[in-house]
Design a protein around this motif. Structure first.
Motif, short mmCIF file in Angstrom:
data_model
loop_
_atom_site.label_atom_id
_atom_site.label_comp_id
_atom_site.label_asym_id
_atom_site.label_seq_id
_atom_site.Cartn_x
_atom_site.Cartn_y
_atom_site.Cartn_z
N CYS A 54 43.22 32.20 35.56
CA CYS A 54 43.52 33.45 36.24
C CYS A 54 42.98 33.40 37.67
CB CYS A 54 42.89 34.62 35.48
SG CYS A 54 43.34 36.25 36.13
N SER A 55 43.71 34.01 38.59
CA SER A 55 43.27 34.01 39.99
C SER A 55 41.99 34.80 40.21
CB SER A 55 44.38 34.59 40.88
OG SER A 55 44.65 35.93 40.54
N CYS A 56 41.51 35.50 39.18
CA CYS A 56 40.25 36.25 39.32
C CYS A 56 39.04 35.32 39.35
CB CYS A 56 40.10 37.25 38.19
SG CYS A 56 39.78 36.51 36.56
N THR A 57 39.26 34.03 39.08
CA THR A 57 38.24 32.95 39.11
C THR A 57 37.28 32.99 37.93
OG1 THR A 57 36.54 34.09 40.47
CG2 THR A 57 38.31 32.94 41.64
N ASN A 58 37.43 33.94 37.02
CA ASN A 58 36.61 33.95 35.82
C ASN A 58 37.19 32.93 34.84
OD1 ASN A 58 35.19 34.44 33.47
ND2 ASN A 58 35.90 36.56 33.22
N ILE A 59 36.49 31.84 34.61
CA ILE A 59 37.04 30.78 33.77
C ILE A 59 37.17 31.21 32.31
CG2 ILE A 59 36.18 28.95 35.27
CD1 ILE A 59 33.88 28.52 33.32
N ALA A 60 36.50 32.30 31.94
CA ALA A 60 36.60 32.80 30.57
C ALA A 60 37.57 33.98 30.46
CB ALA A 60 35.22 33.23 30.07
N CYS A 61 38.34 34.23 31.51
CA CYS A 61 39.26 35.37 31.50
C CYS A 61 40.24 35.24 30.34
CB CYS A 61 40.01 35.44 32.82
SG CYS A 61 41.17 36.84 32.92
N GLU A 62 40.38 36.31 29.57
CA GLU A 62 41.28 36.31 28.42
C GLU A 62 42.58 37.06 28.70
OE1 GLU A 62 39.12 37.89 25.14
OE2 GLU A 62 37.77 36.16 25.01
#
Length: 221
Positions: A54-62
């Motif tokens: 995700c472009s939010c840069t949170n690698i754990a984004c679900e």
């Protein structure tokens, strides 16, 4: 299997020359100008190091590409074409989010149950609003706003109050991902029944809930 129509909102198609290669900016503008819907800038799904993120840069984004791009997202809701041009010019792959609880609420059900309900409702000649299909195998039924707090009572009256149905309603302070946005790694959200003149007037949730609940109940039990 869900059959999707070729039609969509009456709007300009993708224009690679101006950077709108996915048609997201054109679609966002059509929601504002043709439907008078507010829109909300979302994140995007990006390819990095051989995987989707995700472009939010949170690698754990679900919720890859399926959540607002800004923390203060309720302040970013807009119906201004100039803001749409600016955002999607800089972020051409950003998802389009539609805030619920304003012009419409959305009832969210599993695809199989939704297809059964849709067929039954159309055979009965029921008034239908737009219906969207997600790559996560869900259907979104658009209804008049104010439905969310009433759904539990509607289910109770329909005889499904104690059943654990896979039926959700998005209303005030919620949002849904709009076509043709990419959602996760599975593909793009599409219109199963696109917005048009024939469904400009949305139905009351009470007109759909009994059939949707029945279809969900069949899947559940």
């Amino acid at each position: 299997m869900l059959s999707l129509p070729d039609g969509d909102l009456s709007s300009p198609g993708p224009s690679p020359a101006d950077g709108d290669h996915l048609g997201l900016r054109a679609a966002a503008l059509a929601y504002i100008e043709a439907r008078h819907w507010d829109i909300l800038p979302g994140t995007s799904v990006v390819r990095a190091d051989g995987s989707w993120r995700c472009s939010c840069t949170n690698i754990a984004c679900e919720a890859l590409g399926a959540h607002p791009a800004h923390r203060d997202w309720q302040k970013q809701i807009t119906a201004q074409p100039s803001r749409v041009h600016g955002w999607w010019q800089d972020h051409p792959e950003a998802a389009i989010l539609l805030p619920t609880g304003r012009t419409f609420d959305v009832i969210d059900v599993p695809e199989q149950a939704g297809c059964l309900a849709l067929a039954r409702l159309e055979r009965a000649g029921a008034a239908m609003g737009p219906v969207a299909a997600t790559p996560t195998r869900r259907l979104y039924f658009f209804v008049l706003p104010g439905a969310k707090p009433k759904v539990p009572e509607m289910l109770m009256r329909a005889g499904w109050g104690r059943a654990e149905l896979d039926l959700k309603c998005y209303g005030d302070k919620d949002y849904v991902v709009a076509p043709p946005s990419r959602m996760g790694t599975g593909g793009h959200v599409q219109w199963a029944r696109p917005p048009g003149e024939s469904n400009r007037w949305l139905p009351e949730a009470a007109e759909l809930i009994p059939t949707l609940a029945y279809a969900c109940g069949r899947e559940r039990f």
